[in-house]
Scaffold this motif. Sequence first.
Motif, PDB file in Angstrom:
ATOM      1  N   THR A 283      29.562  54.510  37.700  1.00 28.58           N
ATOM      2  CA  THR A 283      30.716  54.682  36.818  1.00 28.58           C
ATOM      3  C   THR A 283      31.501  55.905  37.302  1.00 28.58           C
ATOM      4  O   THR A 283      31.018  56.662  38.156  1.00 28.58           O
ATOM      5  N   GLN A 285      31.920  58.648  35.947  1.00 23.91           N
ATOM      6  CA  GLN A 285      31.346  59.894  35.449  1.00 23.91           C
ATOM      7  C   GLN A 285      30.581  60.621  36.558  1.00 23.91           C
ATOM      8  O   GLN A 285      29.690  60.033  37.190  1.00 23.91           O
ATOM      9  N   PHE A 327      35.373  57.367  30.810  1.00 19.03           N
ATOM     10  CA  PHE A 327      34.195  57.902  31.499  1.00 19.03           C
ATOM     11  C   PHE A 327      34.591  58.831  32.647  1.00 19.03           C
ATOM     12  O   PHE A 327      33.831  59.013  33.593  1.00 19.03           O
ATOM     13  N   GLY A 328      35.742  59.432  32.539  1.00 20.31           N
ATOM     14  CA  GLY A 328      36.171  60.356  33.582  1.00 20.31           C
ATOM     15  C   GLY A 328      36.742  59.610  34.775  1.00 20.31           C
ATOM     16  O   GLY A 328      37.120  58.440  34.685  1.00 20.31           O
ATOM     17  N   GLY A 331      34.172  59.184  40.230  1.00 23.70           N
ATOM     18  CA  GLY A 331      32.751  58.982  40.530  1.00 23.70           C
ATOM     19  C   GLY A 331      32.510  58.104  41.747  1.00 23.70           C
ATOM     20  O   GLY A 331      31.632  58.390  42.568  1.00 23.70           O
TER      21      GLY A 331
END
Length: 403
Positions: A283, A285, A327-328, A331
Motif C-alpha cells: 500500500t 503507507q 493511506f498516504g 509506498g
Amino acid sequence: MTDGNQPPTTPPPAGQPAREQPAAQQPAASPLKDSVLTALTRVIDPEIRKPITELDMVESVAVDAAGRATVVVRLTIVGCPASDRIERDVTDAAASVTGITAADVRLTVMTPEQRAALTDKLRGGREKSMQFGPYSLTTIYAISSGKGGVGKSTLTANLAVSLAARGLAVGLIDADVFGFSIPGILGIANAKPTQIDGMILPPVAHGVKVISIGMFLPETTDGSATAVSWRGPMLHRTIQQFLTDVYFGDLDVLLIDLPPGTGDVAISLGQLLPQAQVIVVTTPQPAAADVAGRSGAVARQTGQRVIGVIENMAGLPQPDGTVLELFGSGGGALVARQLSIGHEAVPVLASIPLSVALRAGGDGGVPVVVSDPMDAASIAITAVAGGLGRRGLVGRPLGFSVR
C-alpha cells in the motif's frame, strides 16, 4: 448346418472365386455417425478442459434409420460433478448435426483400467512429478506482500481472470494456507476438486483453473471453514502436492498467491520454483512498504527474480477530480527503490486506486474486471495483465548442450 433363419450357402464350383454378399448383408457406411463423432470433438470436459473424444469418454455412437442418435459417454467417476453439463453439451452437439432427428445420451462410468489409462494419458506417460520444472514453458508469477490486508489476493484473482480473458490458459494456486480467500473472491467457495486415481482436477472459475487448501477442508457446524494450524513440513508437503497431483494441463501462465511475510511457504516456493518471477504488493503507507521490501529480498535469496511492485489502495478519486490519499503516498515507489539497490531496476507496475467496485467484487465472488471493466481499478489491473501475458523461451534453459 443352419440356424433355421439364414438361407443355406452353396459353395462355389471349384476354381471360381466366392461371390460377394449382397450389399444388404454388408456393414453399411454411416455418414451421419461420422458427423456426430465430428460434432462431439467440440464438446469439452469442463474440468479437464479437453475434448471428450480425446479423453476416450465416448464409448459408442449409433444412428438408426429414423435419424435418432444414441451416444454412450463414460464419466470419469461416479457422481461426476460435471455430468449434467456433459450430458447437455453432448445432446446439443449430436442434435446439431443435419439429419439427426433426436439425440439420446446415456451416461456410464469408466472402469478402473480406463481411469488408469486416462490419468496415464494426461500425464504423458510419465510418473507423477512436478509439472512446472525448469524446462516448462509456463510463465510463473508469485504474488507476495510483506503484511496482510493490502489486497494481494484480490489483485491476484483479478489478474488471473484478466489474463484468461485475453485467451491465455491460466492456473491459480492459493498458497496462502492459513488465510486462503481466493475461492471466495472467484465465487467458488463451495467448490470441491474431482479426484481420479490420485490426480486432482481443479475447479474452473472465469476461465481460470483454481486450487486452494480451502477446497479440501470440512465445514464447521456454524458453516465456517476449519482453521489450519500446520507447521513447516506439512506446509511444504501441501505446496508440493499442489504442484504434482493437481492436473493443470498445458498452461500459459500460473499465478501463485503467497501468504504475507517471509515464512515457510515463501521459502518452499523458492526451492520448488526458483524460476518463478515475483511481484510485490504494497500500500502507499511507508510502514507497509518497508515490510513489503523484505518479502522481495527473501524471494531473491531463493533465486527468484523480482519483476515489479504493485501499489494498491493508492487513493480514492473524488467527484471534483482530486484524490483522497487515505493511506498516504509513495509506498510503491519506495519499495521499488529498495529492491533496485544493487540489482536491476524494479519498476512500479501500477498504482491501483481505492475502489468500492473492487471491494464489492471480491465480496460477491465476481472480480471487478468482469463485473465493472470500466472501473478505474479494473482498467489498471487489466493494463498490468497486458504486460504479464506472455509465454516463451526467453531466459529458459533448453535442456541440451551443443558440442
